[in-house]
Design a protein around this motif. Structure first.
Motif: not given
Length: 150
Positions: A40-43, A103-107
């Motif tokens: 949700d933060d990413i979106k 890294i997965p969050i960054y990607e």
């Protein structure tokens, strides 16, 4: 997840004397990640960035977005955005997510940004010693923390 967004006339990232990313007019995004960052933060953050009206319209008023101007973006990971300087003079980075989580969050963030923007985003290299050059346009610098969205 915290970002520092800079409107730039040009920006580039160099690693070991090799330029790995370069843009003209657009945004340079410095990205810091913490362990509890979510999809949700990413979106939310990606949507906020692509619709942020920080570019001049025909009257020179900041009323258009990176998407409106078909501008370019560079994303650079920067764990130091989560530095704590409350005690002593040496910053603590305890809040920054470790690479196995970050890294997965960054990607995922980059993929979401590319989807929302409708084009490829240039990047640095996670964890690398990078030289970032930019010509801040304005200057316009915006700080957004996804944890402050409510």
């Amino acid at each position: 997840m915290k970002v520092v967004i800079q409107r730039v006339s040009q920006a580039s990232v160099t690693i070991e004397d090799k330029k790995v990313a370069s843009i003209k007019s657009g945004l340079l995004i410095l990205l810091g990640i913490v362990e509890d960052d979510t999809d949700d933060d990413i979106k939310w953050l990606s949507n906020k960035i692509v619709n942020l009206r920080v570019f001049g319209d025909k009257n020179g008023i900041m009323n258009t977005s990176i998407k409106d101007i078909d501008g370019n973006v560079i994303v650079v990971s920067q764990f130091t955005l989560h530095a704590s300087t409350k005690k002593g003079n040496r910053p603590s980075y305890i809040k920054a997510a470790k690479p196995d989580i970050a890294i997965p969050i960054y990607e995922c963030f980059i993929n979401q940004l590319e989807t929302d923007l409708g084009k490829k985003v240039q990047v640095g290299r996670f964890g690398a010693d990078m030289k970032v050059e930019l010509l801040n346009d304005g200057p316009v610098t915006i700080i957004i923390d996804a944890k402050d969205k409510i």
